[in-house]
Write a protein that holds these residues in place. Structure first.
Motif, PDB file in Angstrom:
ATOM      1  N   SER A  49       0.823  -1.649   0.047  1.00 21.48           N
ATOM      2  CA  SER A  49       0.450   0.434   0.148  1.00 21.48           C
ATOM      3  C   SER A  49       0.821   1.334   0.104  1.00 21.48           C
ATOM      4  N   GLY A  50       0.408   2.529  -0.812  1.00 24.23           N
ATOM      5  CA  GLY A  50       0.921   3.350  -0.323  1.00 24.23           C
ATOM      6  C   GLY A  50       1.887   3.655  -1.381  1.00 24.23           C
ATOM      7  N   SER A  51       2.330   5.374  -2.495  1.00 22.44           N
ATOM      8  CA  SER A  51       3.315   5.124  -2.953  1.00 22.44           C
ATOM      9  C   SER A  51       4.104   5.882  -3.857  1.00 22.44           C
ATOM     10  N   ILE A  52       5.039   5.014  -4.625  1.00 22.98           N
ATOM     11  CA  ILE A  52       6.249   6.279  -4.042  1.00 22.98           C
ATOM     12  C   ILE A  52       6.711   6.162  -5.108  1.00 22.98           C
ATOM     13  N   SER A  53       7.160   7.648  -5.370  1.00 25.36           N
ATOM     14  CA  SER A  53       8.115   8.039  -6.722  1.00 25.36           C
ATOM     15  C   SER A  53       9.912   9.081  -6.648  1.00 25.36           C
ATOM     16  N   PRO A  54      10.186   9.113  -8.017  1.00 25.38           N
ATOM     17  CA  PRO A  54       9.405   8.230  -8.776  1.00 25.38           C
ATOM     18  C   PRO A  54      10.000   7.136  -9.241  1.00 25.38           C
ATOM     19  N   ARG A  55       8.539   6.876 -10.050  1.00 24.85           N
ATOM     20  CA  ARG A  55       8.211   5.585 -11.021  1.00 24.85           C
ATOM     21  C   ARG A  55       9.487   5.322 -12.236  1.00 24.85           C
ATOM     22  N   TRP A  56       9.592   4.178 -12.337  1.00 27.02           N
ATOM     23  CA  TRP A  56      10.390   3.815 -13.668  1.00 27.02           C
ATOM     24  C   TRP A  56      10.003   3.126 -14.366  1.00 27.02           C
ATOM     25  N   ASN A  57      10.031   3.844 -15.430  1.00 23.49           N
ATOM     26  CA  ASN A  57       8.157   3.122 -16.639  1.00 23.49           C
ATOM     27  C   ASN A  57       9.496   1.486 -17.709  1.00 23.49           C
ATOM     28  N   ASP A  58      10.615   1.837 -17.228  1.00 24.36           N
ATOM     29  CA  ASP A  58      11.286   0.424 -18.008  1.00 24.36           C
ATOM     30  C   ASP A  58      13.018   1.062 -16.595  1.00 24.36           C
ATOM     31  N   PRO A  59      13.378  -0.041 -17.354  1.00 24.25           N
ATOM     32  CA  PRO A  59      14.853  -0.558 -16.700  1.00 24.25           C
ATOM     33  C   PRO A  59      15.854   0.543 -17.349  1.00 24.25           C
ATOM     34  N   LEU A  60      15.205   1.039 -18.702  1.00 27.05           N
ATOM     35  CA  LEU A  60      16.597   1.940 -19.169  1.00 27.05           C
ATOM     36  C   LEU A  60      16.642   3.273 -18.770  1.00 27.05           C
ATOM     37  N   GLU A  61      15.238   3.118 -18.334  1.00 25.36           N
ATOM     38  CA  GLU A  61      15.231   5.090 -17.661  1.00 25.36           C
ATOM     39  C   GLU A  61      14.893   4.897 -16.051  1.00 25.36           C
ATOM     40  N   ARG A  62      15.640   4.258 -15.489  1.00 25.30           N
ATOM     41  CA  ARG A  62      15.811   3.819 -14.055  1.00 25.30           C
ATOM     42  C   ARG A  62      17.144   3.902 -14.197  1.00 25.30           C
ATOM     43  N   ALA A  63      18.151   3.023 -14.943  1.00 26.60           N
ATOM     44  CA  ALA A  63      19.258   2.826 -14.289  1.00 26.60           C
ATOM     45  C   ALA A  63      19.724   3.915 -15.047  1.00 26.60           C
ATOM     46  N   CYS A  64      19.348   5.033 -15.992  1.00 26.48           N
ATOM     47  CA  CYS A  64      19.542   5.924 -16.177  1.00 26.48           C
ATOM     48  C   CYS A  64      19.123   7.500 -15.625  1.00 26.48           C
ATOM     49  N   ARG A  65      18.312   7.288 -14.034  1.00 30.06           N
ATOM     50  CA  ARG A  65      18.327   8.030 -12.934  1.00 30.06           C
ATOM     51  C   ARG A  65      18.678   7.823 -11.892  1.00 30.06           C
ATOM     52  N   LEU A  66      19.080   5.813 -11.864  1.00 27.75           N
ATOM     53  CA  LEU A  66      19.322   5.347 -10.070  1.00 27.75           C
ATOM     54  C   LEU A  66      20.565   4.870 -10.289  1.00 27.75           C
ATOM     55  N   ALA A  67      21.455   4.990 -10.387  1.00 29.52           N
ATOM     56  CA  ALA A  67      22.767   3.770  -9.396  1.00 29.52           C
ATOM     57  C   ALA A  67      22.625   3.689  -8.394  1.00 29.52           C
ATOM     58  N   MET A  68      22.873   2.420  -8.005  1.00 31.91           N
ATOM     59  CA  MET A  68      23.272   1.798  -6.884  1.00 31.91           C
ATOM     60  C   MET A  68      24.786   0.969  -6.319  1.00 31.91           C
ATOM     61  N   VAL A  69      24.641   1.093  -4.884  1.00 35.20           N
ATOM     62  CA  VAL A  69      26.351  -0.148  -5.033  1.00 35.20           C
ATOM     63  C   VAL A  69      25.831  -0.536  -3.860  1.00 35.20           C
ATOM     64  N   GLU A  70      25.445  -2.155  -3.831  1.00 38.83           N
ATOM     65  CA  GLU A  70      25.018  -3.092  -3.242  1.00 38.83           C
ATOM     66  C   GLU A  70      25.737  -3.541  -1.983  1.00 38.83           C
ATOM     67  N   GLN A  71      25.369  -4.053  -1.153  1.00 40.17           N
ATOM     68  CA  GLN A  71      26.159  -4.533   0.485  1.00 40.17           C
ATOM     69  C   GLN A  71      26.881  -5.289   0.184  1.00 40.17           C
ATOM     70  N   GLU A  72      26.740  -6.930  -0.794  1.00 38.26           N
ATOM     71  CA  GLU A  72      27.168  -7.551  -1.607  1.00 38.26           C
ATOM     72  C   GLU A  72      27.783  -7.384  -2.702  1.00 38.26           C
ATOM     73  N   ILE A  73      29.471  -7.123  -2.394  1.00 38.90           N
ATOM     74  CA  ILE A  73      30.062  -6.653  -4.121  1.00 38.90           C
ATOM     75  C   ILE A  73      31.010  -8.384  -4.256  1.00 38.90           C
ATOM     76  N   PRO A  74      30.564  -7.911  -6.039  1.00 43.15           N
ATOM     77  CA  PRO A  74      31.275  -9.533  -6.394  1.00 43.15           C
ATOM     78  C   PRO A  74      31.972  -9.684  -5.475  1.00 43.15           C
ATOM     79  N   GLY A  75      32.343 -10.815  -6.386  1.00 44.53           N
ATOM     80  CA  GLY A  75      34.182 -11.315  -5.445  1.00 44.53           C
ATOM     81  C   GLY A  75      34.824 -11.398  -7.331  1.00 44.53           C
ATOM     82  N   ARG A  76      34.293 -11.653  -8.258  1.00 44.58           N
ATOM     83  CA  ARG A  76      34.791 -12.573  -9.312  1.00 44.58           C
ATOM     84  C   ARG A  76      34.468 -12.097 -11.112  1.00 44.58           C
ATOM     85  N   ILE A  77      34.658 -10.550 -11.275  1.00 42.25           N
ATOM     86  CA  ILE A  77      34.304 -10.253 -12.479  1.00 42.25           C
ATOM     87  C   ILE A  77      35.629 -10.434 -14.063  1.00 42.25           C
ATOM     88  N   PRO A  78      35.550 -11.478 -15.031  1.00 42.26           N
ATOM     89  CA  PRO A  78      36.770 -11.122 -15.556  1.00 42.26           C
ATOM     90  C   PRO A  78      36.848  -9.793 -16.162  1.00 42.26           C
TER      91      PRO A  78
END
Length: 233
Positions: free
Chosen positions: A56-85
């Motif tokens: 229940s309730g509302s949150i803004s902004p709302r994202w129309n698609d993943p690309l819009e969200r990626a252009c508006r919001l970045a996140m650093v997660e608590q779990e940092i990847p250990g292996r990226i080639p």
């Protein structure tokens, strides 16, 4: 800006994790969210990113698609990847991916590497980095994403005390340039010196909000964390 109005959420019926959350985070400010384990901090972030939707309730902004969200919001997660080639430079460059189709002019990756003191490690394989170096690399990727909103979940947990201070100064500098920065943290000692506002969560509700000095008073810490101090041990 991020705004939540009367937001409630539960993973199973009858067991609410967040209850009637109403708050906002403005552009140009650095916020910290504190609270004991299980109080709903990470769930709050998942609601903001749209990973889950409120009961229940509302949150803004709302994202129309993943690309819009990626252009508006970045996140650093608590779990940092250990292996990226990939090398450090290549991982940081991933932050530019959302903008490839929008042809946005962006500053050079080298500028971001310099800002996060990663230039000497730019060609080093990510998988060879220490935990703190990986954490800085993930922050650099988020900075390279060049979004108005930046969310961070325990971003300084692997950093030594010297770089923690520099890290928080950097986040505050980004906020002064207009970003909305919201950080989940258990760091009650260093981080508050750099925040504009602090939020205390307890039992899925906002216990208090205001300046770090007001919110992290001994009285509030006792009420939220049941911390009585070493004199009582």
């Amino acid at each position: 800006m991020i705004e939540l109005k009367n937001v409630s959420f539960s993973y199973s019926p009858g067991n609410p994790v967040l209850k009637e959350i109403t708050t906002r985070f403005n552009a140009g400010a650095f916020y910290g969210i504190f609270g004991p384990n299980g109080c709903g901090k990470s769930t709050l972030f998942k609601l903001i990113t749209g990973e889950i939707v409120p009961d229940s309730g509302s949150i803004s902004p709302r994202w129309n698609d993943p690309l819009e969200r990626a252009c508006r919001l970045a996140m650093v997660e608590q779990e940092i990847p250990g292996r990226i080639p990939l090398t450090v430079r290549e991982v940081v460059a991933l932050g530019r991916y959302p903008w490839m189709r929008r042809r946005k002019a962006l500053s050079d990756i080298q500028e971001v590497l310099n800002e996060l003191q990663l230039a000497p490690l730019a060609e080093k394989p990510y998988s060879h980095l220490s935990g703190g170096e990986r954490q800085r690399t993930m922050l650099a990727r988020a900075v390279a994403q060049d979004t108005p909103i930046l969310l961070l979940d325990e971003p300084a947990s692997s950093l030594d005390i010297g770089f923690q201070h520099e890290f928080y100064r950097l986040l505050r500098r980004f906020a002064r340039k207009g970003k909305c920065i919201v950080m989940i943290s258990h760091d009650l000692f260093i981080a508050p010196h750099y925040l504009d506002e602090a939020l205390l969560l307890k039992g899925g509700t906002i216990f208090a909000r205001g300046t770090p000095a007001q919110m992290l008073s001994p009285e509030n810490l006792r009420a939220v964390f049941q911390y009585r101090g070493p004199e009582h041990e």
